[in-house]
Design an enzyme around this catalytic site. Structure first.
Site, PDB file in Angstrom:
ATOM      1  N   ASP A 179      -2.546  12.966  -3.833  1.00 34.56           N
ATOM      2  CA  ASP A 179      -2.819  14.375  -4.139  1.00 34.56           C
ATOM      3  C   ASP A 179      -3.011  14.533  -5.652  1.00 34.56           C
ATOM      4  O   ASP A 179      -2.121  14.188  -6.435  1.00 34.56           O
ATOM      5  CB  ASP A 179      -1.644  15.239  -3.675  1.00 34.56           C
ATOM      6  CG  ASP A 179      -1.985  16.722  -3.634  1.00 34.56           C
ATOM      7  OD1 ASP A 179      -2.792  17.167  -4.479  1.00 34.56           O
ATOM      8  OD2 ASP A 179      -1.448  17.423  -2.767  1.00 34.56           O
ATOM      9  N   GLU A 208       4.567   4.881   4.169  1.00 34.43           N
ATOM     10  CA  GLU A 208       3.947   6.110   4.687  1.00 34.43           C
ATOM     11  C   GLU A 208       5.055   7.008   5.229  1.00 34.43           C
ATOM     12  O   GLU A 208       5.988   6.526   5.872  1.00 34.43           O
ATOM     13  CB  GLU A 208       2.942   5.781   5.780  1.00 34.43           C
ATOM     14  CG  GLU A 208       2.307   6.976   6.472  1.00 34.43           C
ATOM     15  CD  GLU A 208       1.613   7.933   5.514  1.00 34.43           C
ATOM     16  OE1 GLU A 208       1.961   9.130   5.532  1.00 34.43           O
ATOM     17  OE2 GLU A 208       0.748   7.484   4.739  1.00 34.43           O
ATOM     18  N   ASP A 247     -10.998  11.073  -6.068  1.00 36.69           N
ATOM     19  CA  ASP A 247     -12.288  11.765  -6.144  1.00 36.69           C
ATOM     20  C   ASP A 247     -12.208  12.946  -7.106  1.00 36.69           C
ATOM     21  O   ASP A 247     -13.109  13.779  -7.140  1.00 36.69           O
ATOM     22  CB  ASP A 247     -12.730  12.235  -4.751  1.00 36.69           C
ATOM     23  CG  ASP A 247     -11.788  13.270  -4.163  1.00 36.69           C
ATOM     24  OD1 ASP A 247     -10.583  13.243  -4.513  1.00 36.69           O
ATOM     25  OD2 ASP A 247     -12.231  14.102  -3.355  1.00 36.69           O
ATOM     26  N   ASN A 266       9.219   8.031   1.422  1.00 36.90           N
ATOM     27  CA  ASN A 266       8.383   8.711   0.440  1.00 36.90           C
ATOM     28  C   ASN A 266       8.466   7.936  -0.876  1.00 36.90           C
ATOM     29  O   ASN A 266       9.504   7.944  -1.539  1.00 36.90           O
ATOM     30  CB  ASN A 266       8.865  10.152   0.257  1.00 36.90           C
ATOM     31  CG  ASN A 266       7.947  10.972  -0.627  1.00 36.90           C
ATOM     32  OD1 ASN A 266       7.258  10.443  -1.494  1.00 36.90           O
ATOM     33  ND2 ASN A 266       7.942  12.277  -0.417  1.00 36.90           N
ATOM     34  N   GLU A 268       0.849  -1.193   0.000  1.00 31.59           N
ATOM     35  CA  GLU A 268       0.000   0.000   0.000  1.00 31.59           C
ATOM     36  C   GLU A 268       0.882   1.239   0.000  1.00 31.59           C
ATOM     37  O   GLU A 268       1.707   1.434   0.903  1.00 31.59           O
ATOM     38  CB  GLU A 268      -0.951   0.041   1.194  1.00 31.59           C
ATOM     39  CG  GLU A 268      -1.872   1.257   1.126  1.00 31.59           C
ATOM     40  CD  GLU A 268      -2.933   1.320   2.202  1.00 31.59           C
ATOM     41  OE1 GLU A 268      -3.781   2.235   2.123  1.00 31.59           O
ATOM     42  OE2 GLU A 268      -2.926   0.478   3.115  1.00 31.59           O
ATOM     43  N   LYS A 279      -4.014  22.087 -10.167  1.00 33.15           N
ATOM     44  CA  LYS A 279      -3.534  23.196 -10.996  1.00 33.15           C
ATOM     45  C   LYS A 279      -2.554  22.688 -12.051  1.00 33.15           C
ATOM     46  O   LYS A 279      -1.691  21.872 -11.759  1.00 33.15           O
ATOM     47  CB  LYS A 279      -2.865  24.264 -10.122  1.00 33.15           C
ATOM     48  CG  LYS A 279      -3.837  24.970  -9.181  1.00 33.15           C
ATOM     49  CD  LYS A 279      -3.146  26.047  -8.371  1.00 33.15           C
ATOM     50  CE  LYS A 279      -4.139  26.750  -7.445  1.00 33.15           C
ATOM     51  NZ  LYS A 279      -3.491  27.791  -6.622  1.00 33.15           N
TER      52      LYS A 279
END
Length: 217
Positions: A123, A73, A159, A100, A48, A127
């Site tokens: 994320d 994570e 989403d 990361n 994950e 933009k």
């Protein structure tokens, strides 16, 4: 210059301010193999990326004791919470990498290690000037091809509709991945619902699920 930057990033990735038996240590000179992830070798392995508070992987680990779960994570508060949950349930099939994954991914693990890889709600960088920061791009798909065996699965959720459409186009261009049934799903039963996902649903947001199978290395 590039080598110096990479060494600096590895140093940051290794600088965890606390210790735990549930940590894995990444190394720039030796990739992690299934034999040294856990005290035993599992039938399959699940990765994950950006595991957040750990609720998805922990729920799955309880249901699938023969699968080893690796969580990547970078946020310490979320890692501490996840460790408490692992200890609470006495799980022996969950380990955490405080790295990361946008910096290091295929550099960390041996090839074909994971039968499944999950990336939930990264994320979307909406933009246009920030699109280069998005996780899922052609280089990321190459990393998936290294870490997954043929018939390995990648699960993705967002989403943000424009991001979902961009990713669908990336997969079409790749030719290495195929949808299991449809290109885009509105429901997904294989993966538990995360806290973030539940919140977005309660807000009335549409969730886009994009799941793919690696069909060509």
């Amino acid at each position: 210059m590039v080598q110096d930057l990479e060494q600096k990033l590895w140093s940051i990735a290794s600088g965890i301010p606390f210790s735990s038996d549930y940590f894995l240590q990444a190394s720039p000179i030796r990739k992690l193999k299934k034999e040294n992830l856990f005290s035993k070798v599992f039938e399959t392995y699940f990765l994950e990326l950006g595991s957040g508070w750990g609720e998805v992987a922990i729920s799955m680990a309880l249901q699938r004791p023969n699968t080893g779960f690796i969580l990547m994570e970078k946020k310490f508060d979320r890692i501490r919470h996840t460790i408490r949950e692992i200890e609470k349930h006495s799980l022996d099939n969950v380990k955490i990498l405080c790295v990361n994954f946008n910096w290091f991914l295929e550099e960390v693990f041996e090839e074909n290690l994971f039968s499944e890889i999950l990336l939930n709600f990264p994320d979307p960088w909406p933009k246009k000037r920030h699109h280069k920061k998005r996780t899922v791009n052609s280089k990321f798909l190459e990393s998936l091809k290294i870490l997954l065996p043929e018939k390995g699965k990648f699960y993705f959720a967002t989403d943000y509709g424009p991001y979902a459409r961009k990713i669908i186009r990336l997969f079409r261009d790749s030719k290495a991945f195929s949808p299991e049934k449809v290109e885009l799903k509105s429901e997904r039963n294989e993966i538990p619902v995360s806290h973030f996902e539940r919140k977005k649903r309660e807000e009335g947001k549409r969730i886009y699920y994009i799941d793919r199978v690696l069909v060509q290395k």
